[in-house]
Scaffold this active site. Structure first.
Site, PDB file in Angstrom:
ATOM      1  CG  HIS A  98      -9.639  -5.465  -1.353  1.00 36.58           C
ATOM      2  ND1 HIS A  98      -8.656  -4.585  -1.691  1.00 36.58           N
ATOM      3  CD2 HIS A  98      -9.458  -5.722  -0.034  1.00 36.58           C
ATOM      4  CE1 HIS A  98      -7.921  -4.282  -0.626  1.00 36.58           C
ATOM      5  NE2 HIS A  98      -8.379  -4.967   0.390  1.00 36.58           N
ATOM      6  CE1 TYR A 132      -4.218  -1.339   0.108  1.00 40.30           C
ATOM      7  CE2 TYR A 132      -3.576  -2.469   2.124  1.00 40.30           C
ATOM      8  CZ  TYR A 132      -4.476  -2.268   1.084  1.00 40.30           C
ATOM      9  OH  TYR A 132      -5.627  -3.006   1.041  1.00 40.30           O
ATOM     10  CG  ASP A 170      -8.704  -3.678  -4.986  1.00 40.15           C
ATOM     11  OD1 ASP A 170      -7.936  -3.326  -4.058  1.00 40.15           O
ATOM     12  OD2 ASP A 170      -9.182  -4.816  -5.068  1.00 40.15           O
TER      13      ASP A 170
END
Lengths: 353, 353, 353, 353
Positions: A252, A132, A160
């Site tokens: 996800h 991230y 996403d």
């Protein structure tokens, strides 16, 4: 708990529910809004049918494969999930030990409870590092550099999460993780103090990311770059254009945009769009051996599991994760024999009805 | 009641059921005959899938739009529903206060519990006026004139009530509203004395209406004329021909002709028929942010909610309506970020699987 | 029992169950084998959708029609069913009185509890006579002759009973009707003594019937001949060829061949096959007004109900049957107004989505 | 137990559950993994619809057929299943007596509780011998030779057991059969000692079998060779190529590869592939007479039942199996009459909607 008496990975879910803090369980379990996509990820597999071929002269089968440069014994990897100490004190290190035992690839999360170096220490199988972006890019640069040094074989950029999804179940089961669960990879600044896990992710991750990040990453590292969260042919084409080395088709785990299709239902369009130029993987809804065969038939080189191994971890630590992989491996071998394929490369679209 | 602990608008339904007279609740809740269309309005949305796009560089999104001349902060308006004092003493005025807070457009019903002037007084956002023709046309002329003077921006003519539907649930829960709930906009004559709400509507509204009414209205007022209740391409074409300024695709919340399609399922054919010449809106089944995105992808410029805000009103007055709008706004913003669109205009048919 | 408080014909089913002998109820209620077709007859209607048209200038609608030479006020007739005294002592005569009140056509069964002359006496509306061939053809000849004399307007030959279906529910609820329920139209010979209703039918009806019966009938009577039980385009074409005057699309209420399609699902192919040369009716699954509109849109000139009026008869005699017709009439009128058609002839395929 | 009061073969399932050891019942009952294919085998039939033809002049019908050289009175045979003493002490001999009574063909399993000679002694109808290859080929050669001498009319080679499926239910209900249940046809060597039935099968059967086995068998015996377990057009073509005399479309009762299609759903492609050159049969999901008609319409010359007769056997020995056949025969006759066919050869694809 006699793990040998567990024969389906679904069974671990109830064991984990009993073992975990309800709020932590809800965080792992839940999806976005009405959890339509969460359920569809699993239900969609039940609409596919496999065409078994007979008398193929098989005595044994080979479940091995390569994912980019990594050799794996199983085409079933461990998807990145946050803060494994929520499930078990041994966290990502336990997962690493189990993964290594089965030759499975593990993707370690940016927001892990153990540092990426500690996990690498525990691991004997291949590792990739999930990224991230941090609002503070120097932290990101540091992470990538450390991942390379620790032997991680690829950077898996999650694409996403423009913002964490509207996670109704998490909101209803408000849960503030104790500080000791991490994240361990870096110091969380005052400005990112969190009360829930999603808030932590939101606060740390920042926003406004675009395709230019892929180019920025490409400059920063020689590691292969895998994009996790591609759900359309259009974005697969853009990924090719921006030099991605592989894709993970993923919604996800149903946690971002509810009413997204099941990942297995869009795998075909993504595979078609990349025209074999890069590898395509899938996560979402994998619960048994025949799921892996369906995904493979639709063009996924490998699949990743998330909740199933978290439930195993919560129920019995490394042994639980190992049993999850053991069941899936046994089912996969059995499925390959009864589908009539000696290796994963033999599985094709013609095996689907 | 801690409204902040409510995270889905569906939750208000049970709160309203507990707060309301059972007969009044049944009147709001029920549909026609077997309530097939009532259920389909909601269920149909679950068959659509959104295709999320990634790495779109989004930090924030704009939920604003215009409906005819009105600027709104949300593409989610409040559909006209009768006699709000059945839900709460503050009635339409409470709805107006909540709508204003969120920049949402409110359509006030001919059969409101407060006069249209009282609602206008309470409102800070845009208002339209819903019209049922009165058997006595002078009453209708008076209403239109007053609506214009009070600042209402459009006349919304309900076109799908040749007669109130066969409302089994209402018949089984016979309910005579007390006189103080209204209607307030005019004096109800002896000949229209009612025992149930549907009877009131039937008695007052008269029958035999045809397209000539639209022309009659056009002569009477310079306000834009919106037709509510169009469900076919054929009637959309006739609406264009007769000079309608906008359409609301609606099956009257499943209360008129049971076995009508879900409104979302015919939106496409109506949008196609008008060829972009006038705006098209939709009501029926909107319960969460992603519903709005689906309707927008199919060509609705805005959507309207009915029962959801009535449940909020019954549960907690203006605060309840505000919380309903707050949840939908939050879900919409979240959905736009995770769908990868910065504004509503970016949502297209390509976002649907 | 306050019949005015019943608003859906389904409600009569439970009232009838309470009022009737369980074996007699099971005989009426049951279908063949697994009752798949029995359920499908009803469920299939729920898959059709009606497209409502608006602003049609309607004040009232006309539900009248003609069936062959008979003028009816409703396009909803009463299908032939056996031995009405199983439901109520007033039997077919009660049905006749109710049918007459609503201008509905009644088809009286060969195996009726009252003689065809007694029913004719009680009737004020049009009557047709349903025919099962008797193993003794002189009995059949006598029946046809008497039907003509008593004013019956057509002979309805049941063509779908090569043998009574495999009626699991009837077998499990073995029921020997008392002698006084009939059949009344002729003396049952020793050779046809029965223990169950299906056995009676099997014993009396004989077998081996072919298309030549239609020709034999044509010689015997000048009454129009209606064939009941046509389910395919092929048999519709044969019916035309053999001079049938009308057809009833029917699977015998799901009592003959389980896994037959719902009658509404094959109506279209039969209508297409007859190319408008003769009238086509339908029975099977009609429970509410919008069902009638769907059947009409697919080309049925009229529909017939079976179990619904039997339940009404069992629950409350002639008043119960009348309430069933009253509900259906009210729903039909309401449905026509909200579909936007002034007469049944205006209902077309374009009204189906 | 009054067998005459049983009217559907499904009813025997619960009787068998009550009569059997739970582990043995689970062994028979269960399928692979999630038992999707197990359920689909039955559910798939419910999606087919039969088109009944009328006035066909039928008084009686002929259910007789030939399977290769065998004349049978019913197109419903008894599929090979292992170790019938698990269900009843009279085992395969009881099944043989019931089959003979109804002129039904029985396929006796390699792993039978009685020797193939004992079963032949009890039988009055046609017998075929099901073959699992033995890791020790001399045992296989001996079985084939003995089958020929005992009058068995064909060898049915099971081709879909590369390894026993992943049978979750069996694992959860671990069951070690007592030694007296067999297998009886040969002495089980020390190396094949088993703890569960599937382990026994796995240990004895060996692996690595390919199409060359068919050729090896062809050399060994002049008996016709039937391949059981073909599920694809491709393997049907290979079967033709390798000289098979007939095929059984089968997914092994859902016990091998879960997510295989229902056998009825692939029957069409197999029938098309063999182009009428050899006979095609089907097992999987047959529970009632109309199932047989559907299979016949799709091209199966005969069908085989498995669990239904095992439940009959467990519930009531030979009489239970006889009642199962009696019910199916009665339903089949009834179904043929109401479908409008005098013989099985008259059933065609045009009978399916």
């Amino acid at each position: 708990m006699d793990l040998e008496q567990i024969f389906a990975v679904d069974e671990f879910e109830e064991l984990a529910r009993a073992a975990m803090d309800p709020g932590a369980f809800a965080y792992y379990y839940g999806g976005a809004e009405q959890e339509i996509t969460l359920r569809e990820n699993i239900a969609a597999f039940d609409r596919y049918r496999l065409r078994p071929r007979v008398l193929r002269g098989l005595s044994e089968v080979d479940t091995g494969s390569t994912l980019l440069d990594a050799e794996v014994s199983l085409p079933i990897g461990l998807a990145p999930t946050a803060l494994h100490k929520l499930a078990h004190p041994d966290g990502e290190c336990a997962v690493a030990r189990a993964a290594g035992k089965y030759g499975a690839l593990q993707i370690v999360a940016t927001y892990s409870s153990y540092t990426l170096e500690e996990v690498a220490e525990a691991a004997s199988g291949p590792l990739w590092f999930q990224l991230y972006m941090n609002a503070d890019r120097s932290i990101t640069e540091d992470l990538i550099s450390r991942a390379g040094e620790a032997g991680y074989g690829a950077i898996v950029l999650t694409v996403d999460l423009a913002t964490p999804g509207y996670r109704t179940r998490e909101y209803r089961n408000w849960f503030v993780p104790p500080p000791e669960v991490g994240p361990a990879n870096f110091t969380v600044g005052e400005g990112a103090i969190h009360s829930s896990v999603s808030e932590l992710v939101a606060n740390l991750t920042g926003d406004g990311y675009s395709w230019s990040i892929v180019e920025w990453l490409r400059e920063l590292t020689e590691l292969p770059i895998v994009l996790k969260g591609i759900m359309t042919a259009e974005d697969a084409a853009l990924a090719l254009e921006h030099g991605a080395d592989a894709l993970i088709v993923s919604n996800h785990g149903g946690r971002q945009l509810d009413r997204s299709p099941a990942s297995i239902d869009v795998l075909g369009e993504v595979v078609e769009a990349v025209e074999g130029q890069i590898e395509v993987y899938l996560d979402g809804g994998i619960r048994r051996g025949t799921d892996v065969l369906i995904a493979r038939a639709l063009g996924a080189r490998a699949v990743f599991i998330g909740r199933p191994y978290l439930w195993g971890l919560a129920a019995a630590g490394a042994d639980g994760v190992a049993r999850v992989l053991d069941i899936l491996q046994t089912q996969l071998v059995n499925g390959m024999l009864n589908l009539g394929v000696a290796s994963l490369d033999e599985v094709t679209r013609e095996h689907l009805a």
